[in-house]
Design a protein around this motif. Structure first.
Motif, short mmCIF file in Angstrom:
data_model
loop_
_atom_site.label_atom_id
_atom_site.label_comp_id
_atom_site.label_asym_id
_atom_site.label_seq_id
_atom_site.Cartn_x
_atom_site.Cartn_y
_atom_site.Cartn_z
N THR A 30 0.87 -1.18 0.00
CA THR A 30 0.00 0.00 0.00
C THR A 30 0.90 1.23 0.00
OG1 THR A 30 -1.71 -1.20 1.18
CG2 THR A 30 -1.87 1.20 1.20
N ALA A 31 1.01 1.89 -1.14
CA ALA A 31 1.92 3.04 -1.28
C ALA A 31 1.25 4.32 -0.80
CB ALA A 31 2.36 3.18 -2.73
N VAL A 32 -0.06 4.44 -1.02
CA VAL A 32 -0.84 5.61 -0.56
C VAL A 32 -2.03 5.05 0.21
CG1 VAL A 32 -2.14 7.66 -1.26
CG2 VAL A 32 -0.13 6.96 -2.58
N GLY A 49 8.32 14.45 1.47
CA GLY A 49 8.48 13.29 2.35
C GLY A 49 9.69 12.49 1.95
N PRO A 50 10.12 11.58 2.83
CA PRO A 50 11.30 10.78 2.53
C PRO A 50 11.04 9.78 1.40
CG PRO A 50 10.27 10.02 4.56
CD PRO A 50 9.53 11.25 4.13
N SER A 51 12.12 9.24 0.87
CA SER A 51 12.02 8.27 -0.22
C SER A 51 11.11 7.11 0.18
CB SER A 51 13.44 7.76 -0.53
OG SER A 51 13.36 6.83 -1.56
N GLY A 52 10.21 6.74 -0.71
CA GLY A 52 9.35 5.58 -0.46
C GLY A 52 8.08 5.90 0.30
N CYS A 53 7.82 7.17 0.65
CA CYS A 53 6.64 7.49 1.46
C CYS A 53 5.36 7.52 0.63
CB CYS A 53 6.82 8.81 2.20
SG CYS A 53 6.72 10.25 1.13
N GLY A 54 5.49 7.48 -0.70
CA GLY A 54 4.30 7.40 -1.54
C GLY A 54 3.97 8.66 -2.33
N LYS A 55 4.87 9.65 -2.32
CA LYS A 55 4.57 10.93 -3.00
C LYS A 55 4.36 10.74 -4.50
CE LYS A 55 8.97 12.43 -2.24
NZ LYS A 55 9.57 11.24 -1.66
N SER A 56 5.30 9.99 -5.14
CA SER A 56 5.17 9.81 -6.59
C SER A 56 3.92 9.01 -6.91
CB SER A 56 6.38 9.06 -7.17
OG SER A 56 7.52 9.84 -6.99
N SER A 57 3.61 8.03 -6.08
CA SER A 57 2.42 7.21 -6.34
C SER A 57 1.17 8.07 -6.29
CB SER A 57 2.33 6.08 -5.30
OG SER A 57 3.45 5.26 -5.39
N ASP A 169 7.24 16.07 -10.73
CA ASP A 169 7.80 15.01 -9.88
C ASP A 169 9.31 15.16 -9.80
OD1 ASP A 169 8.28 12.81 -8.35
OD2 ASP A 169 7.27 11.38 -9.67
N GLU A 170 9.81 15.69 -8.70
CA GLU A 170 11.25 15.90 -8.48
C GLU A 170 11.92 16.52 -9.71
OE1 GLU A 170 12.97 15.03 -5.62
OE2 GLU A 170 11.79 13.45 -4.66
N PRO A 171 11.41 17.64 -10.23
CA PRO A 171 11.92 18.16 -11.50
C PRO A 171 13.35 18.69 -11.40
CG PRO A 171 10.43 19.75 -10.51
CD PRO A 171 10.33 18.50 -9.69
#
Ligand SMILES: Nc1ncnc2c1ncn2[C@@H]1O[C@H](COP(=O)(O)OP(=O)(O)OP(=O)(O)O)[C@@H](O)[C@H]1O
Length: 342
Positions: A30-32, A49-57, A169-171
């Protein structure tokens, strides 16, 4: 009412869940995990948020690039379930701008304008290039551009068709630090000048604070806090949020925890220490670093939570390694995390 457009209300995300790899016998990831969020028309929101917290998802779910397992994504009151990516009217900008290598700069910026008359297209391309500081770059080849110039072109291309929402996304994360800081300021100016509604994903709090009107801090698939940058910094809702923002240690306080920020400690000599009126603690200097025009002193000190390695700002002269120094709290660099005691 479902399906009715309410112009100008912006993005509305309700109880959104994004899962990966779910199939019979596998719960998946569950990413989000039930995120609700609004972005008003013309507002720039950073997802931090830190890497893997689900922002990109979450961003990809808003774009329509990732299916939503539960919840709704709506824009101007219209539910976007079943609306494909290219029909949402959103612009996308990723870490590597993904320019078309065989088109020149103008050809890249004109990409989303194919249905406009030629003269209008040329005018819009020139307008956008001027806006991102690349006046006269239209005939340049993509291969001749620096990393920062490429991202400016990618921004111009994404904005050219006047998207109703721009998703970034992290441009800036592929660029070096100095350029990243400059471009973050430029992106904010461009988004405001064009009154673009935007969601900007980043793991860098300085970048989020520079670009956004409000910052949504994510942790393990959920929203931890949504607030304007100054408010987030002044009143982090939890210790976890404070730690992520760079608060370095936490001390007992009547109303919760006192979070000591990077500018919340000063190294003082005896006289100026007494002048602050605050309690002077003792520390031993481990290292000194000159950064951004000021000296940061790494000290081992006990502020009341056991001996810790902390960073303090030098008020006067620069101490030497192994010097015993006085350390005082500077309330201007501290925040109270309410209701938390550890
Ligand atoms: N396509 C995928 N398949 C399976 N798991 C995925 C996929 N994409 C992301 N995940 C997982 O979902 C979680 C959230 O990832 P996501 O990329 O959304 O986080 P993030 O906060 O954007 O991180 P980063 O800053 O590192 O990109 C992570 O545990 C990640 O491993």
């Amino acid at each position: 009412m479902a399906g009715r457009r309410e112009p100008g209300t912006g993005l509305s995300v309700r109880d959104v869940v994004v899962r990966y790899g779910q199939r019979r016998g596998h719960a998946g990831t569950t990413a989000v995990d039930g995120v609700s969020l609004d972005v008003a028309a013309g507002e720039v929101l950073a997802l931090l948020g830190p890497s893997g917290c689900g922002k990109s998802s979450l961003l990809r779910a808003v774009a329509g690039l990732e299916p939503v397992a539960a919840g709704t994504v709506a824009f101007d009151g219209a539910d976007l379930a079943g609306v494909p990516v290219h029909r949402r009217g959103f612009g996308l900008l990723f870490q590597e701008g993904q320019l078309f290598p065989h088109r020149d700069v103008a050809g890249n910026v004109a990409y989303g304008l194919a249905d406009r008359p030629r003269a209008e297209r040329a005018e819009r391309v020139a307008e956008l290039l001027a806006l991102v500081g690349l006046d006269g770059f239209g005939a340049r080849q993509v291969a001749e551009l620096s990393g920062g110039e490429k991202q400016r072109v990618a921004l111009a291309r994404a904005l050219a068709p006047r998207p109703r929402l721009l998703l970034l996304d992290e441009p800036l994360s592929a660029l070096d630090r100095g350029l990243r800081e400059r471009l973050a300021v430029e992106i904010r100016a461009v988004l405001h000048a064009t009154r673009t509604t935007a969601v900007f994903v980043t793991h860098d709090h300085d970048e989020a604070f520079t670009v956004a009107d409000r910052v949504a801090v994510m942790s393990a698939g959920r929203l931890a806090q949504v607030a304007a940058p100054e408010e987030l910094w002044r009143a982090p809702a939890t210790r976890q949020v404070a730690e992520f923002l760079g608060y370095q240690t936490f001390l007992p306080h009547d109303d919760g925890l006192l979070a000591v920020g990077p500018a919340g400690l000063r190294v003082v000599d005896g006289a100026s220490g007494a002048a602050t009126g605050g309690e002077v603690r003792h520390g031993v200097v481990v290292a000194t670093t000159f950064r951004r025009g000021r000296t940061e002193v790494t000290v081992d000190a006990d502020l009341g939570a056991g001996e810790e390695r902390l960073v303090a700002l030098a008020d006067g002269g620069v101490p030497a390694v192994d010097d015993k120094v006085g350390v005082v709290l500077d309330p201007r660099g501290c925040a109270v995390v309410p209701g938390q005691h550890r």
